[in-house]
Scaffold this motif. Structure first.
Motif, PDB file in Angstrom:
ATOM      1  N   UNK A   1      40.766  37.378  58.315  1.00  0.00           N
ATOM      2  CA  UNK A   1      39.860  38.179  59.144  1.00  0.00           C
ATOM      3  C   UNK A   1      38.957  39.055  58.294  1.00  0.00           C
ATOM      4  N   UNK A   2      39.351  39.308  57.047  1.00  0.00           N
ATOM      5  CA  UNK A   2      38.546  40.098  56.111  1.00  0.00           C
ATOM      6  C   UNK A   2      37.899  39.196  55.074  1.00  0.00           C
ATOM      7  N   UNK A   3      38.691  38.304  54.489  1.00  0.00           N
ATOM      8  CA  UNK A   3      38.189  37.394  53.461  1.00  0.00           C
ATOM      9  C   UNK A   3      37.533  36.183  54.136  1.00  0.00           C
ATOM     10  N   UNK A   4      36.419  36.428  54.791  1.00  0.00           N
ATOM     11  CA  UNK A   4      35.778  35.402  55.613  1.00  0.00           C
ATOM     12  C   UNK A   4      35.196  34.259  54.790  1.00  0.00           C
ATOM     13  N   UNK A   5      34.912  34.503  53.503  1.00  0.00           N
ATOM     14  CA  UNK A   5      34.381  33.441  52.644  1.00  0.00           C
ATOM     15  C   UNK A   5      35.467  32.709  51.875  1.00  0.00           C
ATOM     16  N   UNK A   6      36.735  33.095  52.075  1.00  0.00           N
ATOM     17  CA  UNK A   6      37.835  32.400  51.414  1.00  0.00           C
ATOM     18  C   UNK A   6      37.840  32.558  49.913  1.00  0.00           C
ATOM     19  N   UNK A   7      37.468  33.737  49.402  1.00  0.00           N
ATOM     20  CA  UNK A   7      37.398  33.943  47.954  1.00  0.00           C
ATOM     21  C   UNK A   7      38.785  33.859  47.328  1.00  0.00           C
ATOM     22  N   UNK A   8      38.814  33.494  46.050  1.00  0.00           N
ATOM     23  CA  UNK A   8      40.072  33.422  45.315  1.00  0.00           C
ATOM     24  C   UNK A   8      40.023  34.373  44.129  1.00  0.00           C
ATOM     25  N   UNK A   9      41.077  34.379  43.319  1.00  0.00           N
ATOM     26  CA  UNK A   9      41.151  35.339  42.220  1.00  0.00           C
ATOM     27  C   UNK A   9      40.079  35.095  41.158  1.00  0.00           C
ATOM     28  N   UNK A  10      39.507  33.910  41.132  1.00  0.00           N
ATOM     29  CA  UNK A  10      38.483  33.596  40.129  1.00  0.00           C
ATOM     30  C   UNK A  10      37.106  34.112  40.511  1.00  0.00           C
ATOM     31  N   UNK A  11      36.918  34.486  41.784  1.00  0.00           N
ATOM     32  CA  UNK A  11      35.578  34.950  42.163  1.00  0.00           C
ATOM     33  C   UNK A  11      35.600  36.099  43.176  1.00  0.00           C
ATOM     34  N   UNK A  12      36.763  36.728  43.416  1.00  0.00           N
ATOM     35  CA  UNK A  12      36.801  37.855  44.333  1.00  0.00           C
ATOM     36  C   UNK A  12      35.904  38.972  43.819  1.00  0.00           C
ATOM     37  N   UNK A  13      35.275  39.707  44.735  1.00  0.00           N
ATOM     38  CA  UNK A  13      34.377  40.793  44.353  1.00  0.00           C
ATOM     39  C   UNK A  13      34.208  41.732  45.531  1.00  0.00           C
ATOM     40  N   UNK A  14      33.618  42.895  45.271  1.00  0.00           N
ATOM     41  CA  UNK A  14      33.266  43.830  46.318  1.00  0.00           C
ATOM     42  C   UNK A  14      31.962  44.514  45.996  1.00  0.00           C
ATOM     43  N   UNK A  15      31.304  45.029  47.009  1.00  0.00           N
ATOM     44  CA  UNK A  15      30.092  45.826  46.876  1.00  0.00           C
ATOM     45  C   UNK A  15      28.958  45.091  46.160  1.00  0.00           C
ATOM     46  N   UNK A  16      28.455  43.979  46.728  1.00  0.00           N
ATOM     47  CA  UNK A  16      27.295  43.326  46.124  1.00  0.00           C
ATOM     48  C   UNK A  16      26.099  44.263  46.129  1.00  0.00           C
ATOM     49  N   UNK A  17      25.354  44.266  45.048  1.00  0.00           N
ATOM     50  CA  UNK A  17      24.252  45.218  44.895  1.00  0.00           C
ATOM     51  C   UNK A  17      23.041  44.494  44.313  1.00  0.00           C
ATOM     52  N   UNK A  18      22.959  44.418  42.972  1.00  0.00           N
ATOM     53  CA  UNK A  18      21.847  43.728  42.338  1.00  0.00           C
ATOM     54  C   UNK A  18      21.821  42.252  42.706  1.00  0.00           C
TER      55      UNK A  18
END
Length: 256
Positions: free
Chosen positions: A121-138
């Motif tokens: 319900x939170x990880x809607x893009x199905x990210x994994x440990x190799x590409x998890x991230x937060x706060x996209x900016x640039x």
């Protein structure tokens, strides 16, 4: 929604009749306020925009929002069609395409930030440990169609701020699915990780794509608390705000 003095407000009035919005110049000076009055969709802290040179799609980063209140004053419960998570601590990226008429466009979600350990319900893009991230900016495209995504703090406890890369025009996605989803994770790649506490921001390329320039803002261990020394107790150099250049060993294009 046109932002002009003749625009109709949410209560059926004329925008130009409201103090501070009588002229186009005043509207331009307070665009967010004018947009609120005519009923534009509030967004979760938009930061950067970028245009895909391959498709013309426009992308915007919505870095995060944990302070959203609804009209009743209840925090973290006021969602809307473009911001579906109640407590959007990780942020997301939306893209849109202009229509034949300048006032028309279509839009969709491109990517949701999250830790890999979060629920579906939170990880809607199905990210994994190799590409998890937060706060996209640039956010920036190079002329090869690579989209570079930089992050800025927020909930990034699992990894320092970073830069990721993806080629949106080559995604192997299925119709009616989120553009980045559990089935195409191999196409979103972590490229660079900054020092503790920094924001990775600002991006420039040389025309041959062999040198990338990035800014490292305010790493948390510079300067050291209570001292102006540039080194730690062991004599090692401390991280400091700086611009760095990334090149491939032996030369060649970065990112391929």
């Amino acid at each position: 929604l046109p932002l002009t003095p003749d625009a109709t407000t949410k209560d059926g009035g004329r925008l130009g009749n409201i103090s501070g919005f009588a002229t186009q110049a005043e509207i331009i000076l307070n665009t967010p306020g004018a947009a609120d009055l005519v009923g534009a969709t509030p967004m979760d802290r938009p930061e950067w925009t970028a245009v895909d040179p391959e498709t013309g799609s426009v992308y915007v980063t919505l870095t995060n929002n944990t302070d959203r209140d609804n009209e009743d004053g209840d925090s973290d419960t006021d969602t809307n069609v473009a911001n579906p998570r109640e407590d959007n601590e990780y942020g997301h990226i939306i893209r849109w395409n202009e229509g034949a008429d300048p006032s028309q466009f279509t839009w969709e979600f491109f990517l949701f930030g999250s830790f890999a350990s979060e629920s579906a319900l939170v990880n809607l893009s199905g990210l994994n440990e190799a590409n998890e991230f937060g706060s996209p900016d640039g956010l920036a495209f190079d002329d090869r169609g690579l989209l570079w995504i930089q992050t800025d703090g927020g909930a990034n406890d699992n990894t320092n701020d970073q830069m990721l890369a993806i080629i949106p025009s080559e995604l192997n996605s299925t119709e009616d699915m989120l553009a980045v989803n559990a089935d195409n994770q191999d196409q979103l790649k972590r490229f660079f990780v900054g020092p503790n506490g920094c924001e990775v921001t600002g991006l420039a390329f040389t025309p041959d794509h062999q040198s990338f320039f990035l800014n490292m803002q305010h790493p948390s261990n510079w300067p050291a608390a209570g001292t102006i020394d540039a080194t730690d107790a062991s004599g090692a150099n401390r991280a400091r705000s700086s611009t760095v250049v990334i090149m491939k060993d032996g030369g060649g294009e970065v990112g391929v």
